[in-house]
Design an enzyme around this catalytic site. Sequence first.
Site, PDB file in Angstrom:
ATOM      1  N   SER A   1       1.574 -21.869 -17.573  1.00 44.93           N
ATOM      2  CA  SER A   1       2.542 -21.415 -18.582  1.00 44.93           C
ATOM      3  C   SER A   1       1.824 -20.894 -19.822  1.00 44.93           C
TER       4      SER A   1
ATOM      5  N   GLY B   1      10.467 -15.542 -27.725  1.00 46.75           N
ATOM      6  CA  GLY B   1      11.772 -16.124 -28.007  1.00 46.75           C
ATOM      7  C   GLY B   1      12.914 -15.265 -27.500  1.00 46.75           C
TER       8      GLY B   1
ATOM      9  N   GLU C   1      18.420 -18.835 -26.098  1.00 44.99           N
ATOM     10  CA  GLU C   1      19.065 -19.485 -27.246  1.00 44.99           C
ATOM     11  C   GLU C   1      19.892 -20.665 -26.742  1.00 44.99           C
TER      12      GLU C   1
ATOM     13  N   GLN D   1       2.867 -38.035  14.871  1.00 39.83           N
ATOM     14  CA  GLN D   1       3.480 -36.733  15.141  1.00 39.83           C
ATOM     15  C   GLN D   1       4.398 -36.282  13.993  1.00 39.83           C
TER      16      GLN D   1
ATOM     17  N   GLU E   1      12.258 -18.595 -16.423  1.00 36.31           N
ATOM     18  CA  GLU E   1      12.009 -17.226 -15.926  1.00 36.31           C
ATOM     19  C   GLU E   1      13.080 -16.807 -14.927  1.00 36.31           C
TER      20      GLU E   1
HETATM   21  P1  TGC Z   1      21.882  -6.003 -16.541  1.00 39.48           P
HETATM   22  O1  TGC Z   1      23.090  -5.212 -16.920  1.00 39.48           O
HETATM   23  O2  TGC Z   1      21.616  -6.299 -15.130  1.00 39.48           O
HETATM   24  O3  TGC Z   1      20.586  -5.312 -17.158  1.00 39.48           O
HETATM   25  C1  TGC Z   1      20.471  -4.959 -18.525  1.00 39.48           C
HETATM   26  C2  TGC Z   1      19.391  -3.902 -18.596  1.00 39.48           C
HETATM   27  O4  TGC Z   1      18.154  -4.459 -18.146  1.00 39.48           O
HETATM   28  C3  TGC Z   1      17.698  -3.787 -16.963  1.00 39.48           C
HETATM   29  N1  TGC Z   1      17.170  -4.819 -16.049  1.00 39.48           N
HETATM   30  C4  TGC Z   1      15.878  -4.991 -15.828  1.00 39.48           C
HETATM   31  N2  TGC Z   1      14.819  -4.334 -16.290  1.00 39.48           N
HETATM   32  C5  TGC Z   1      13.618  -4.749 -15.889  1.00 39.48           C
HETATM   33  N3  TGC Z   1      13.437  -5.785 -15.070  1.00 39.48           N
HETATM   34  C6  TGC Z   1      14.475  -6.484 -14.586  1.00 39.48           C
HETATM   35  N4  TGC Z   1      14.275  -7.534 -13.797  1.00 39.48           N
HETATM   36  C7  TGC Z   1      15.766  -6.099 -14.960  1.00 39.48           C
HETATM   37  N5  TGC Z   1      17.020  -6.562 -14.693  1.00 39.48           N
HETATM   38  C8  TGC Z   1      17.857  -5.765 -15.364  1.00 39.48           C
HETATM   39  C9  TGC Z   1      18.936  -3.106 -16.403  1.00 39.48           C
HETATM   40  O5  TGC Z   1      18.601  -1.994 -15.647  1.00 39.48           O
HETATM   41  C10 TGC Z   1      19.680  -2.733 -17.657  1.00 39.48           C
HETATM   42  O6  TGC Z   1      19.078  -1.602 -18.220  1.00 39.48           O
HETATM   43  P2  TGC Z   1      19.997  -0.486 -18.935  1.00 39.48           P
HETATM   44  O7  TGC Z   1      19.026   0.576 -19.275  1.00 39.48           O
HETATM   45  O8  TGC Z   1      21.021  -0.096 -17.937  1.00 39.48           O
HETATM   46  O9  TGC Z   1      20.576  -1.158 -20.122  1.00 39.48           O
HETATM   47  O10 TGC Z   1      21.900  -7.316 -17.411  1.00 39.48           O
HETATM   48  P3  TGC Z   1      22.773  -8.600 -17.265  1.00 39.48           P
HETATM   49  O11 TGC Z   1      23.218  -8.940 -18.651  1.00 39.48           O
HETATM   50  O12 TGC Z   1      23.821  -8.452 -16.210  1.00 39.48           O
HETATM   51  O13 TGC Z   1      21.714  -9.714 -16.818  1.00 39.48           O
HETATM   52  C11 TGC Z   1      21.038  -9.632 -15.620  1.00 39.48           C
HETATM   53  C12 TGC Z   1      20.223 -10.918 -15.377  1.00 39.48           C
HETATM   54  C13 TGC Z   1      21.135 -12.118 -15.247  1.00 39.48           C
HETATM   55  C14 TGC Z   1      19.498 -10.729 -14.067  1.00 39.48           C
HETATM   56  C15 TGC Z   1      19.209 -11.153 -16.487  1.00 39.48           C
HETATM   57  O14 TGC Z   1      19.803 -11.274 -17.688  1.00 39.48           O
HETATM   58  C16 TGC Z   1      18.295 -12.313 -16.249  1.00 39.48           C
HETATM   59  O15 TGC Z   1      17.240 -12.133 -15.657  1.00 39.48           O
HETATM   60  N6  TGC Z   1      18.622 -13.563 -16.715  1.00 39.48           N
HETATM   61  C17 TGC Z   1      17.693 -14.691 -16.678  1.00 39.48           C
HETATM   62  C18 TGC Z   1      17.091 -14.911 -18.044  1.00 39.48           C
HETATM   63  C19 TGC Z   1      15.657 -15.362 -17.984  1.00 39.48           C
HETATM   64  O16 TGC Z   1      14.966 -15.240 -16.992  1.00 39.48           O
HETATM   65  N7  TGC Z   1      15.171 -15.864 -19.075  1.00 39.48           N
HETATM   66  C20 TGC Z   1      13.771 -16.245 -19.168  1.00 39.48           C
HETATM   67  C21 TGC Z   1      13.389 -16.549 -20.578  1.00 39.48           C
HETATM   68  S1  TGC Z   1      11.644 -16.596 -20.845  1.00 39.48           S
HETATM   69  C22 TGC Z   1      11.097 -17.926 -20.016  1.00 39.48           C
HETATM   70  O17 TGC Z   1      11.772 -18.594 -19.321  1.00 39.48           O
HETATM   71  C23 TGC Z   1       9.650 -18.227 -20.204  1.00 39.48           C
HETATM   72  S2  TGC Z   1       9.183 -19.651 -19.428  1.00 39.48           S
HETATM   73  C24 TGC Z   1       7.583 -19.868 -19.855  1.00 39.48           C
HETATM   74  C25 TGC Z   1       6.641 -19.497 -18.759  1.00 39.48           C
HETATM   75  O18 TGC Z   1       6.790 -18.476 -18.107  1.00 39.48           O
HETATM   76  O19 TGC Z   1       5.699 -20.215 -18.537  1.00 39.48           O
HETATM   77  P1  FAD Z   2      22.076 -22.041 -17.969  1.00 41.48           P
HETATM   78  O1  FAD Z   2      21.983 -20.570 -18.053  1.00 41.48           O
HETATM   79  O2  FAD Z   2      23.073 -22.735 -18.831  1.00 41.48           O
HETATM   80  O3  FAD Z   2      22.350 -22.430 -16.454  1.00 41.48           O
HETATM   81  C1  FAD Z   2      22.705 -23.763 -16.043  1.00 41.48           C
HETATM   82  C2  FAD Z   2      23.007 -23.724 -14.535  1.00 41.48           C
HETATM   83  O4  FAD Z   2      24.079 -22.804 -14.287  1.00 41.48           O
HETATM   84  C3  FAD Z   2      21.815 -23.198 -13.713  1.00 41.48           C
HETATM   85  O5  FAD Z   2      21.768 -23.846 -12.473  1.00 41.48           O
HETATM   86  C4  FAD Z   2      22.171 -21.755 -13.518  1.00 41.48           C
HETATM   87  O6  FAD Z   2      21.558 -21.160 -12.382  1.00 41.48           O
HETATM   88  C5  FAD Z   2      23.670 -21.831 -13.351  1.00 41.48           C
HETATM   89  N1  FAD Z   2      24.304 -20.540 -13.630  1.00 41.48           N
HETATM   90  C6  FAD Z   2      24.280 -19.807 -14.775  1.00 41.48           C
HETATM   91  N2  FAD Z   2      24.905 -18.642 -14.604  1.00 41.48           N
HETATM   92  C7  FAD Z   2      25.341 -18.636 -13.320  1.00 41.48           C
HETATM   93  C8  FAD Z   2      26.054 -17.709 -12.508  1.00 41.48           C
HETATM   94  N3  FAD Z   2      26.435 -16.519 -12.998  1.00 41.48           N
HETATM   95  N4  FAD Z   2      26.338 -18.041 -11.227  1.00 41.48           N
HETATM   96  C9  FAD Z   2      25.933 -19.231 -10.707  1.00 41.48           C
HETATM   97  N5  FAD Z   2      25.253 -20.149 -11.413  1.00 41.48           N
HETATM   98  C10 FAD Z   2      24.964 -19.851 -12.695  1.00 41.48           C
HETATM   99  N6  FAD Z   2      12.854 -19.324 -22.691  1.00 41.48           N
HETATM  100  C11 FAD Z   2      12.256 -18.418 -23.510  1.00 41.48           C
HETATM  101  O7  FAD Z   2      12.883 -17.482 -23.985  1.00 41.48           O
HETATM  102  N7  FAD Z   2      10.923 -18.542 -23.829  1.00 41.48           N
HETATM  103  C12 FAD Z   2      10.155 -19.548 -23.347  1.00 41.48           C
HETATM  104  O8  FAD Z   2       8.948 -19.606 -23.645  1.00 41.48           O
HETATM  105  C13 FAD Z   2      10.770 -20.524 -22.496  1.00 41.48           C
HETATM  106  N8  FAD Z   2      10.048 -21.585 -22.057  1.00 41.48           N
HETATM  107  C14 FAD Z   2      10.682 -22.595 -21.371  1.00 41.48           C
HETATM  108  C15 FAD Z   2       9.992 -23.775 -21.089  1.00 41.48           C
HETATM  109  C16 FAD Z   2      10.637 -24.818 -20.451  1.00 41.48           C
HETATM  110  C17 FAD Z   2       9.897 -26.114 -20.217  1.00 41.48           C
HETATM  111  C18 FAD Z   2      11.987 -24.678 -20.027  1.00 41.48           C
HETATM  112  C19 FAD Z   2      12.692 -25.794 -19.293  1.00 41.48           C
HETATM  113  C20 FAD Z   2      12.673 -23.522 -20.305  1.00 41.48           C
HETATM  114  C21 FAD Z   2      12.054 -22.468 -20.990  1.00 41.48           C
HETATM  115  N9  FAD Z   2      12.748 -21.314 -21.371  1.00 41.48           N
HETATM  116  C22 FAD Z   2      12.154 -20.366 -22.189  1.00 41.48           C
HETATM  117  C23 FAD Z   2      14.179 -21.212 -21.110  1.00 41.48           C
HETATM  118  C24 FAD Z   2      14.545 -20.830 -19.677  1.00 41.48           C
HETATM  119  O9  FAD Z   2      14.277 -19.483 -19.437  1.00 41.48           O
HETATM  120  C25 FAD Z   2      16.030 -21.157 -19.460  1.00 41.48           C
HETATM  121  O10 FAD Z   2      16.114 -22.559 -19.385  1.00 41.48           O
HETATM  122  C26 FAD Z   2      16.615 -20.514 -18.228  1.00 41.48           C
HETATM  123  O11 FAD Z   2      16.676 -19.105 -18.376  1.00 41.48           O
HETATM  124  C27 FAD Z   2      18.017 -21.049 -17.886  1.00 41.48           C
HETATM  125  O12 FAD Z   2      18.838 -21.093 -19.001  1.00 41.48           O
HETATM  126  P2  FAD Z   2      19.627 -22.463 -19.365  1.00 41.48           P
HETATM  127  O13 FAD Z   2      18.650 -23.581 -19.328  1.00 41.48           O
HETATM  128  O14 FAD Z   2      20.372 -22.213 -20.635  1.00 41.48           O
HETATM  129  O15 FAD Z   2      20.648 -22.707 -18.185  1.00 41.48           O
END
Ligand code: TGC
Ligand code: FAD
Length: 432
Positions: free
Chosen positions: A96, A135, A138, A327, A411
């Site tokens: 990470s 960031g 939220e 086994q 992610e």
């Molecule tokens: P949607 O309408 O599908 O897309 C909005 C705009 O984004 C484009 N797009 C992408 N572009 C690049 N890569 C992708 N994977 C893309 N997916 C969509 C899309 O083409 C569109 O572009 P435009 O030009 O038409 O505006 O957006 P939506 O609001 O329906 O959301 C789609 C969804 C649910 C797949 C997306 O929001 C999502 O991936 N949600 C999950 C959020 C997430 O992964 N958060 C992670 C936070 S960071 C983190 O967790 C770090 S952990 C620390 C570590 O890694 O160690």
């Molecule tokens: P929610 O979105 O509230 O989801 C809760 C449950 O509902 C999940 O099982 C989900 O799959 C389900 N759900 C949601 N929507 C749907 C749907 N449409 N259909 C079916 N099921 C659904 N974020 C950052 O921006 N930066 C970071 O550096 C970062 N680091 C992290 C480090 C750790 C240790 C952790 C635990 C999280 C981190 N995150 C970070 C946040 C992480 O990306 C989010 O936790 C993740 O995207 C899920 O969001 P949430 O926890 O609010 O769950």
Amino acid sequence: SHPAPPPDLLATDRLLSVEEREIRATTRALVDELVRPHIAGWWDDGELPARELAKRFGKAGLLGMHLSGYGCAGASATAYGLACLELEAGDSGIRSLVSVQGSLVMYPIWRYGSDEQKDRWLPGLAAGNLLGCFGLTEPDSGSDPGSMRTTAVPDGDGYRLDGVKLWITNGTLADVAVVWARLDDAAPVAAADGPARTGRPAAGTDGTAGTDGTDGTDGPTGRARRRGTVRGFLVPTDTPGFSAREVTGKLSLRASATAEIVLDGVRLPASALLPGASGLGAPLSCLNQARTGIAFGALGAARDCLGTALDYAATRTQFGRPLAGFQLTQAKFADMATAWTSAYLMALHLARSADEHTAAPAAVSMAKLHSSRTALEIARTCRTVLGANGITSDYPVMRHAANLETVLTYEGTAEVHQLSIGRALTGLDAFS
Ligand code: TGC
Ligand code: FAD
């Protein structure tokens, strides 16, 4: 040192170049030296000497290694993936640290930043002298980052940021935060010195940044859609109004700093805006990079579990023979090795596609989903092989299993990736 990796029955190593194997070996040795002797204690204590580790990883060329210039190694996505695998064989928190720095902080600056921003931040981040955080999430916007509430408002020659970000890796340690916020479309953009790009990502474009300025308030489906376009800002963490508080009580990813960040009237100069990043596609394109690394990384944790369980089963005797001779135990190992290898080959194929700029977002989702699910399943099964010993921190298995719960969630959760794949297969958007 590390448990011997399970035998490579499909001889997958021949798919790697000499340079890729060298990067893998160097990273493995670094993990053996810097991480393995201490990780159980760090995990128990909920601590990580992130700054010292970042400097060593920077020296080894692991930070932003798949980027070029500015002190970055210019390695392939495949080499980056292999490094992530070795780092996560140490602990998911270690991977990470490296993937947030390289894919979520350096990549957006490298791809969307101005020359001045690149010169200011990238060399220090590549060397590990500076730490960054990303960031996006939220308190009320996790899987649906498009509903974010954090706002950027033009303020004099610059901007004022207000909002809260949660679960931010390295938030308490970072020198710079990449903060995603909504900038009101109606308001003039003070420093858009680069063209905003448009268009949905096609296979191979790796998520070209688009505009989502059409977002109004709540849409017909009830999804919160707020005013303004998602933009990225580089926030030095010593800016007045920025504060970070450690999230406590984690039972997963304990060897990693996780924070709540509050932006309370944070005033930034116009030069803090990432000029090339406009729309939700920009942060999602960063996630594509990190998710590719995780597709490999999770398998590192699983390999460590598998190696540990094989060693254990060879020496632990019950009913007059080693566990490995039963086994049922062999069936577990056969299934785990088969699942591991299939996930590894998928990750490898994804990285090769990324190197050729042909990795579609749905392909990234598939590999991240498959690896994190497979790895968690392997960790749990290995835990059963170790019996009671499996629940202790004397062995790495339970620690990996606990970490992998986070890996399955961050992610993009497993369900988000299922729906992204489902959307690509059916053409129907289940999110709306
Ligand atoms: P949607 O309408 O599908 O897309 C909005 C705009 O984004 C484009 N797009 C992408 N572009 C690049 N890569 C992708 N994977 C893309 N997916 C969509 C899309 O083409 C569109 O572009 P435009 O030009 O038409 O505006 O957006 P939506 O609001 O329906 O959301 C789609 C969804 C649910 C797949 C997306 O929001 C999502 O991936 N949600 C999950 C959020 C997430 O992964 N958060 C992670 C936070 S960071 C983190 O967790 C770090 S952990 C620390 C570590 O890694 O160690
Ligand atoms: P929610 O979105 O509230 O989801 C809760 C449950 O509902 C999940 O099982 C989900 O799959 C389900 N759900 C949601 N929507 C749907 C749907 N449409 N259909 C079916 N099921 C659904 N974020 C950052 O921006 N930066 C970071 O550096 C970062 N680091 C992290 C480090 C750790 C240790 C952790 C635990 C999280 C981190 N995150 C970070 C946040 C992480 O990306 C989010 O936790 C993740 O995207 C899920 O969001 P949430 O926890 O609010 O769950």
